[in-house]
Design a protein around this motif. Structure first.
Motif, PDB file in Angstrom:
ATOM      1  N   PRO A  21       0.856  -1.186   0.000  1.00  0.00           N
ATOM      2  CA  PRO A  21       0.000   0.000   0.000  1.00  0.00           C
ATOM      3  C   PRO A  21       0.894   1.239   0.000  1.00  0.00           C
ATOM      4  O   PRO A  21       2.094   1.159   0.318  1.00  0.00           O
ATOM      5  CB  PRO A  21      -0.796  -0.122   1.301  1.00  0.00           C
ATOM      6  N   GLN A  22       0.327   2.376  -0.336  1.00  0.00           N
ATOM      7  CA  GLN A  22       1.131   3.599  -0.413  1.00  0.00           C
ATOM      8  C   GLN A  22       1.857   3.897   0.889  1.00  0.00           C
ATOM      9  O   GLN A  22       3.016   4.300   0.868  1.00  0.00           O
ATOM     10  CB  GLN A  22       0.263   4.785  -0.813  1.00  0.00           C
ATOM     11  N   SER A  23       1.208   3.706   2.015  1.00  0.00           N
ATOM     12  CA  SER A  23       1.848   4.038   3.298  1.00  0.00           C
ATOM     13  C   SER A  23       3.093   3.192   3.555  1.00  0.00           C
ATOM     14  O   SER A  23       4.132   3.701   3.979  1.00  0.00           O
ATOM     15  CB  SER A  23       0.857   3.900   4.456  1.00  0.00           C
ATOM     16  N   GLY A  30      11.435   5.974   2.586  1.00  0.00           N
ATOM     17  CA  GLY A  30      11.894   7.050   3.462  1.00  0.00           C
ATOM     18  C   GLY A  30      11.298   8.406   3.115  1.00  0.00           C
ATOM     19  O   GLY A  30      11.968   9.429   3.268  1.00  0.00           O
ATOM     20  N   ILE A  31      10.046   8.393   2.644  1.00  0.00           N
ATOM     21  CA  ILE A  31       9.365   9.641   2.296  1.00  0.00           C
ATOM     22  C   ILE A  31       7.967   9.636   2.910  1.00  0.00           C
ATOM     23  O   ILE A  31       7.470   8.587   3.337  1.00  0.00           O
ATOM     24  CB  ILE A  31       9.250   9.841   0.767  1.00  0.00           C
ATOM     25  N   GLN A  48      16.063  16.784  -5.153  1.00  0.00           N
ATOM     26  CA  GLN A  48      16.656  15.948  -4.103  1.00  0.00           C
ATOM     27  C   GLN A  48      15.736  14.779  -3.761  1.00  0.00           C
ATOM     28  O   GLN A  48      16.203  13.659  -3.547  1.00  0.00           O
ATOM     29  CB  GLN A  48      16.942  16.771  -2.834  1.00  0.00           C
ATOM     30  N   THR A  49      14.429  15.044  -3.725  1.00  0.00           N
ATOM     31  CA  THR A  49      13.473  13.973  -3.441  1.00  0.00           C
ATOM     32  C   THR A  49      13.472  12.947  -4.560  1.00  0.00           C
ATOM     33  O   THR A  49      13.475  11.738  -4.307  1.00  0.00           O
ATOM     34  CB  THR A  49      12.050  14.547  -3.246  1.00  0.00           C
ATOM     35  N   ILE A  50      13.494  13.414  -5.784  1.00  0.00           N
ATOM     36  CA  ILE A  50      13.542  12.498  -6.926  1.00  0.00           C
ATOM     37  C   ILE A  50      14.779  11.612  -6.838  1.00  0.00           C
ATOM     38  O   ILE A  50      14.697  10.391  -6.976  1.00  0.00           O
ATOM     39  CB  ILE A  50      13.509  13.275  -8.260  1.00  0.00           C
ATOM     40  N   GLN A  51      15.930  12.203  -6.606  1.00  0.00           N
ATOM     41  CA  GLN A  51      17.174  11.430  -6.520  1.00  0.00           C
ATOM     42  C   GLN A  51      17.135  10.447  -5.357  1.00  0.00           C
ATOM     43  O   GLN A  51      17.550   9.297  -5.481  1.00  0.00           O
ATOM     44  CB  GLN A  51      18.376  12.360  -6.392  1.00  0.00           C
ATOM     45  N   HIS A  52      16.607  10.875  -4.213  1.00  0.00           N
ATOM     46  CA  HIS A  52      16.493  10.005  -3.039  1.00  0.00           C
ATOM     47  C   HIS A  52      15.643   8.768  -3.360  1.00  0.00           C
ATOM     48  O   HIS A  52      16.037   7.640  -3.063  1.00  0.00           O
ATOM     49  CB  HIS A  52      15.887  10.802  -1.870  1.00  0.00           C
ATOM     50  N   ARG A  56      16.712   4.827  -3.518  1.00  0.00           N
ATOM     51  CA  ARG A  56      16.082   3.838  -2.629  1.00  0.00           C
ATOM     52  C   ARG A  56      15.424   2.706  -3.430  1.00  0.00           C
ATOM     53  O   ARG A  56      15.295   1.594  -2.926  1.00  0.00           O
ATOM     54  CB  ARG A  56      15.053   4.504  -1.722  1.00  0.00           C
ATOM     55  N   MET A  57      15.026   2.991  -4.658  1.00  0.00           N
ATOM     56  CA  MET A  57      14.447   1.969  -5.513  1.00  0.00           C
ATOM     57  C   MET A  57      15.528   1.107  -6.169  1.00  0.00           C
ATOM     58  O   MET A  57      15.223   0.153  -6.877  1.00  0.00           O
ATOM     59  CB  MET A  57      13.588   2.620  -6.613  1.00  0.00           C
ATOM     60  N   GLY A  58      16.795   1.448  -5.929  1.00  0.00           N
ATOM     61  CA  GLY A  58      17.895   0.687  -6.515  1.00  0.00           C
ATOM     62  C   GLY A  58      18.115   1.007  -7.975  1.00  0.00           C
ATOM     63  O   GLY A  58      18.576   0.168  -8.744  1.00  0.00           O
ATOM     64  N   MET A  59      17.772   2.232  -8.367  1.00  0.00           N
ATOM     65  CA  MET A  59      17.928   2.648  -9.755  1.00  0.00           C
ATOM     66  C   MET A  59      18.841   3.862  -9.808  1.00  0.00           C
ATOM     67  O   MET A  59      19.230   4.401  -8.781  1.00  0.00           O
ATOM     68  CB  MET A  59      16.561   2.979 -10.348  1.00  0.00           C
TER      69      MET A  59
END
Length: 79
Positions: A21-23, A30-31, A48-52, A56-59
């Motif tokens: 689920p989204q949560s 971590g967002i 910065q959020t996009i890069q984070h 975290r997605m391993g991409m």
């Protein structure tokens, strides 16, 4: 395709593949859940959020800039 749209598609696939689920997905990345919702809709967020999230997605984000053309190509690739 711009970065926000590309990330939106990849993020939805990422979450659906993990059956989260989204949560829970937001917590894993971590967002805030509201940030995840913005990202999935393709709404603007900070670079910065996009890069984070991409990290975290391993991409990783790969930008190919082609001289003399109006826009470059954007792709997300697995690390």
């Amino acid at each position: 395709m711009d970065i926000a749209k590309k990330l939106s598609v990849n993020l939805k696939s990422y979450r659906e593949e993990k059956e989260l689920p989204q949560s829970a997905c937001a917590q894993e990345l971590g967002i805030a859940k509201a940030t995840l919702q913005k990202l999935e809709k393709g709404d603007p967020v900070s670079s910065q959020t996009i890069q984070h999230v991409i990290n975290r997605m391993g991409m990783e984000l790969v930008l190919t800039l082609i001289p003399l053309l109006p826009s470059g190509e954007v792709s997300l690739v697995s690390k």
